[in-house]
Motif scaffolding. Structure first.
Motif, mmCIF file in Angstrom:
data_model
loop_
_atom_site.group_PDB
_atom_site.id
_atom_site.type_symbol
_atom_site.label_atom_id
_atom_site.label_comp_id
_atom_site.label_asym_id
_atom_site.label_seq_id
_atom_site.Cartn_x
_atom_site.Cartn_y
_atom_site.Cartn_z
ATOM 1 N N GLU A 277 0.822 -1.205 0.000
ATOM 2 C CA GLU A 277 0.000 0.000 0.000
ATOM 3 C C GLU A 277 0.860 1.261 0.000
ATOM 4 O O GLU A 277 1.948 1.284 0.586
ATOM 5 N N GLU A 278 0.356 2.302 -0.664
ATOM 6 C CA GLU A 278 1.040 3.591 -0.635
ATOM 7 C C GLU A 278 0.682 4.310 0.663
ATOM 8 O O GLU A 278 -0.498 4.466 0.992
ATOM 9 N N VAL A 279 1.708 4.730 1.400
ATOM 10 C CA VAL A 279 1.496 5.401 2.680
ATOM 11 C C VAL A 279 2.464 6.578 2.789
ATOM 12 O O VAL A 279 3.430 6.696 2.029
ATOM 13 N N TYR A 280 2.189 7.458 3.750
ATOM 14 C CA TYR A 280 3.103 8.553 4.057
ATOM 15 C C TYR A 280 4.034 8.078 5.168
ATOM 16 O O TYR A 280 3.576 7.700 6.250
ATOM 17 N N VAL A 281 5.338 8.054 4.887
ATOM 18 C CA VAL A 281 6.309 7.585 5.873
ATOM 19 C C VAL A 281 7.053 8.772 6.457
ATOM 20 O O VAL A 281 7.724 9.512 5.746
ATOM 21 N N THR A 282 6.897 8.959 7.757
ATOM 22 C CA THR A 282 7.613 10.004 8.482
ATOM 23 C C THR A 282 8.791 9.379 9.205
ATOM 24 O O THR A 282 8.609 8.482 10.032
ATOM 25 N N ARG A 283 9.985 9.838 8.871
ATOM 26 C CA ARG A 283 11.198 9.386 9.573
ATOM 27 C C ARG A 283 11.698 10.556 10.413
ATOM 28 O O ARG A 283 12.209 11.529 9.881
ATOM 29 N N LYS A 284 11.515 10.440 11.699
ATOM 30 C CA LYS A 284 11.975 11.475 12.643
ATOM 31 C C LYS A 284 13.244 10.955 13.310
ATOM 32 O O LYS A 284 13.200 10.184 14.261
ATOM 33 N N GLY A 285 14.392 11.333 12.766
ATOM 34 C CA GLY A 285 15.640 10.781 13.256
ATOM 35 C C GLY A 285 15.824 9.353 12.789
ATOM 36 O O GLY A 285 16.137 8.464 13.574
ATOM 37 N N ALA A 286 15.612 9.126 11.498
ATOM 38 C CA ALA A 286 15.806 7.799 10.899
ATOM 39 C C ALA A 286 16.150 7.978 9.429
ATOM 40 O O ALA A 286 15.722 8.940 8.796
ATOM 41 N N VAL A 287 16.913 7.044 8.888
ATOM 42 C CA VAL A 287 17.395 7.109 7.508
ATOM 43 C C VAL A 287 16.731 6.010 6.686
ATOM 44 O O VAL A 287 16.540 4.896 7.178
ATOM 45 N N ARG A 288 16.369 6.315 5.446
ATOM 46 C CA ARG A 288 15.813 5.284 4.572
ATOM 47 C C ARG A 288 16.901 4.266 4.241
ATOM 48 O O ARG A 288 18.039 4.636 3.945
ATOM 49 N N ALA A 289 16.560 2.989 4.303
ATOM 50 C CA ALA A 289 17.558 1.935 4.133
ATOM 51 C C ALA A 289 17.031 0.805 3.262
ATOM 52 O O ALA A 289 16.999 -0.365 3.667
ATOM 53 N N SER A 316 10.914 -2.436 9.419
ATOM 54 C CA SER A 316 11.383 -1.100 9.819
ATOM 55 C C SER A 316 10.966 -0.045 8.792
ATOM 56 O O SER A 316 11.412 1.089 8.876
ATOM 57 N N TYR A 317 10.095 -0.435 7.868
ATOM 58 C CA TYR A 317 9.745 0.420 6.725
ATOM 59 C C TYR A 317 11.015 0.829 5.981
ATOM 60 O O TYR A 317 11.174 1.970 5.558
ATOM 61 N N CYS A 318 11.934 -0.145 5.838
ATOM 62 C CA CYS A 318 13.208 0.079 5.146
ATOM 63 C C CYS A 318 13.918 1.295 5.734
ATOM 64 O O CYS A 318 14.215 2.281 5.037
ATOM 65 N N SER A 319 14.188 1.243 7.047
ATOM 66 C CA SER A 319 14.798 2.370 7.755
ATOM 67 C C SER A 319 15.896 1.878 8.689
ATOM 68 O O SER A 319 15.992 0.689 9.000
ATOM 69 N N CYS A 320 16.725 2.827 9.140
ATOM 70 C CA CYS A 320 17.748 2.536 10.142
ATOM 71 C C CYS A 320 17.944 3.775 11.007
ATOM 72 O O CYS A 320 17.322 4.813 10.775
ATOM 73 N N SER A 321 18.824 3.696 11.991
ATOM 74 C CA SER A 321 19.042 4.821 12.896
ATOM 75 C C SER A 321 19.734 5.971 12.181
ATOM 76 O O SER A 321 20.339 5.795 11.118
ATOM 77 N N HIS A 322 19.655 7.172 12.791
ATOM 78 C CA HIS A 322 20.304 8.337 12.180
ATOM 79 C C HIS A 322 21.558 8.746 12.935
ATOM 80 O O HIS A 322 22.213 9.714 12.568
ATOM 81 N N GLY A 323 21.898 8.025 13.988
ATOM 82 C CA GLY A 323 23.091 8.338 14.752
ATOM 83 C C GLY A 323 23.148 7.501 16.012
ATOM 84 O O GLY A 323 22.483 6.456 16.106
ATOM 85 N N ALA A 324 23.911 7.970 16.985
ATOM 86 C CA ALA A 324 24.022 7.237 18.240
ATOM 87 C C ALA A 324 22.815 7.496 19.134
ATOM 88 O O ALA A 324 22.375 6.617 19.866
ATOM 89 N N GLY A 325 22.273 8.716 19.059
ATOM 90 C CA GLY A 325 21.153 9.070 19.930
ATOM 91 C C GLY A 325 21.657 9.593 21.265
ATOM 92 O O GLY A 325 22.621 9.067 21.835
ATOM 93 N N ARG A 326 21.016 10.615 21.773
ATOM 94 C CA ARG A 326 21.461 11.224 23.032
ATOM 95 C C ARG A 326 21.161 10.319 24.230
ATOM 96 O O ARG A 326 20.103 9.703 24.304
ATOM 97 N N LEU A 327 22.122 10.273 25.153
ATOM 98 C CA LEU A 327 21.968 9.536 26.400
ATOM 99 C C LEU A 327 21.435 10.461 27.485
ATOM 100 O O LEU A 327 20.790 10.025 28.435
ATOM 101 N N MET A 328 21.708 11.753 27.329
ATOM 102 C CA MET A 328 21.247 12.748 28.297
ATOM 103 C C MET A 328 21.001 14.074 27.602
ATOM 104 O O MET A 328 21.511 14.309 26.497
ATOM 105 N N SER A 329 20.220 14.934 28.212
ATOM 106 C CA SER A 329 19.897 16.230 27.635
ATOM 107 C C SER A 329 21.137 17.124 27.588
ATOM 108 O O SER A 329 22.140 16.862 28.256
ATOM 109 N N ARG A 330 21.037 18.198 26.820
ATOM 110 C CA ARG A 330 22.147 19.151 26.725
ATOM 111 C C ARG A 330 22.451 19.779 28.085
ATOM 112 O O ARG A 330 23.618 19.909 28.472
#
Length: 393
Positions: A277-289, A316-330
């Motif tokens: 099916e055709e859908v809208y894929v939102t990747r918030k901090g994710a890369v198409r893979a 995963s909707y053909c996706s992967c992580s976009h980085g390491a991800g924060r462990l704690m806030s700034r």
């Protein structure tokens, strides 16, 4: 690592590659998104998942007939770009500091912008559509022109890296700058206003959405695609300028031919085909893979980064992580670490080592090696990189 189906009692299942239990607030955020009636099939959480606004950073949400502006975020089209060069490590000897200084002089960082607009910027075809963007941004055209080819702040960066074969790579992280933020904020406000007018009770106000077929949906989708194009081209302009600097230091100014080029978003939405099916894929901090996609997964300013190729994992909707991800806030990082910690954790990297970048210290991020291990079924590693120069936004 195979995904884990979380027990969150939601309308749509939540599949997680995080490899750990979500915190209370993270679980609630995932629950809020998965409860929406237009979410398709399931929600996918990447190994670097952490708290965001409305939706978790590191989440992939497929929707039918609706789109959530705040789930994409205000840095529309934020992403990574990299090129593999024919240069090697020995050619860099004795030149790292001057290369860093030249990058900082040539590419504006933070709130700075270009004093002059170069021809490459003017050549972007997207300028022809500027007058069709959301009312209220007309006076931002000059700023958008001057910011094209600028890095921005936060976790944005420019790096010279070496791979395992001592080959030189150029890499950077940036998005759609002020114009993308302005467009996103206006549409988010519109979506919230519509929800309030309709008396709709959402699990989180930041999950206000547009319905396909409405004028508001069409206007947002148009501006979203424009801002994503701006971000992609912004990275291209910076990469060209970056390459000219390195060419001057390593080849007397003779332009080199990149051996591989990658330019990918990790905050965006597209119309895609999944599960027939055709859908809208939102990747918030994710890369198409997809199997044909190259991607970039950076660590922190003192850790490894990875060039990857997708495995096309459907779940995963053909996706992967976009980085390491924060462990704690700034803010927490600024109190948990000292300047001495920053100097120790960025040893061997030519970079700023002052209080202004303490919130970007490697210790504030998850271990990138574990993040990569958790997504072995999503991507294969093409190259492992380690920075020798890092310019922060």
């Amino acid at each position: 690592m195979p995904y884990e189906a979380l027990t969150l009692s939601t309308r749509a299942p939540v599949l997680s590659w995080a490899g750990h239990e979500l915190g209370h607030t993270e679980a609630q955020m995932a629950r809020n998104v998965a409860a929406l009636p237009f979410v398709f099939k399931h929600v996918a959480l990447m190994p670097d998942v952490h708290l965001g606004k409305g939706a978790l950073v590191g989440s992939v949400v497929a929707t039918q007939d609706a789109i959530i502006p705040a789930a994409i975020g205000v840095d529309i089209g934020c992403g990574m770009a990299a090129i593999k060069t024919p240069y090697n490590a020995t050619q860099l000897e004795g030149k790292l500091k001057q290369i860093r200084l030249d990058i900082e002089a040539a590419i504006p960082t933070g709130f700075n912008e270009n004093k002059e607009i170069e021809k490459t910027v003017l050549n972007w075809q997207g300028w022809q559509q500027f007058k069709q963007l959301h009312p209220g941004v007309e006076n931002l055209e000059s700023k958008a022109l001057k910011q094209m080819g600028s890095l921005g702040g936060g976790n944005h960066f420019i790096e010279v890296c070496l791979d395992a074969e001592e080959q030189v790579w150029l890499m950077l992280h940036s998005g759609s700058r002020h114009i993308g933020n302005a467009l996103a904020q206006r549409h988010i406000d519109t979506a919230k206003g519509l929800a309030k007018l309709a008396g709709e009770k959402l699990p989180d106000p930041d999950l206000a959405y547009f319905v396909r077929g409405t004028a508001e949906f069409a206007a947002y989708w148009h501006d979203l695609q424009w801002a994503q194009g701006y971000a992609l081209y912004n990275r291209k302009v910076m990469l060209l300028r970056f390459q000219r600097i390195v060419d001057r230091h390593l080849a007397g100014g003779k332009p080199m031919k990149p051996l591989l080029e990658v330019n990918c978003h990790h905050n965006y939405a597209e119309r895609e085909l999944h599960f027939g099916e055709e859908v809208y894929v939102t990747r918030k901090g994710a890369v198409r893979a997809r199997e044909t996609d190259y991607g970039i997964i950076p660590g922190s300013m003192g850790a490894k980064s990875f060039i990857v190729k997708g495995k096309g994992n459907a779940h995963s909707y053909c996706s992967c992580s976009h980085g390491a991800g924060r462990l704690m806030s700034r803010n927490k990082a600024k109190t948990a670490f000292t300047l001495d910690d920053l100097i120790a954790q960025t040893a061997g990297v030519e970079c700023r080592k002052d209080a202004g970048v303490l919130d970007e210290i490697p210790g504030a991020y998850k271990p990138i090696e574990q993040v990569m291990a958790n997504q072995s079924d999503l991507v294969e590693i093409v190259a492992t990189l380690k920075q020798v120069v890092c310019v922060k936004g």
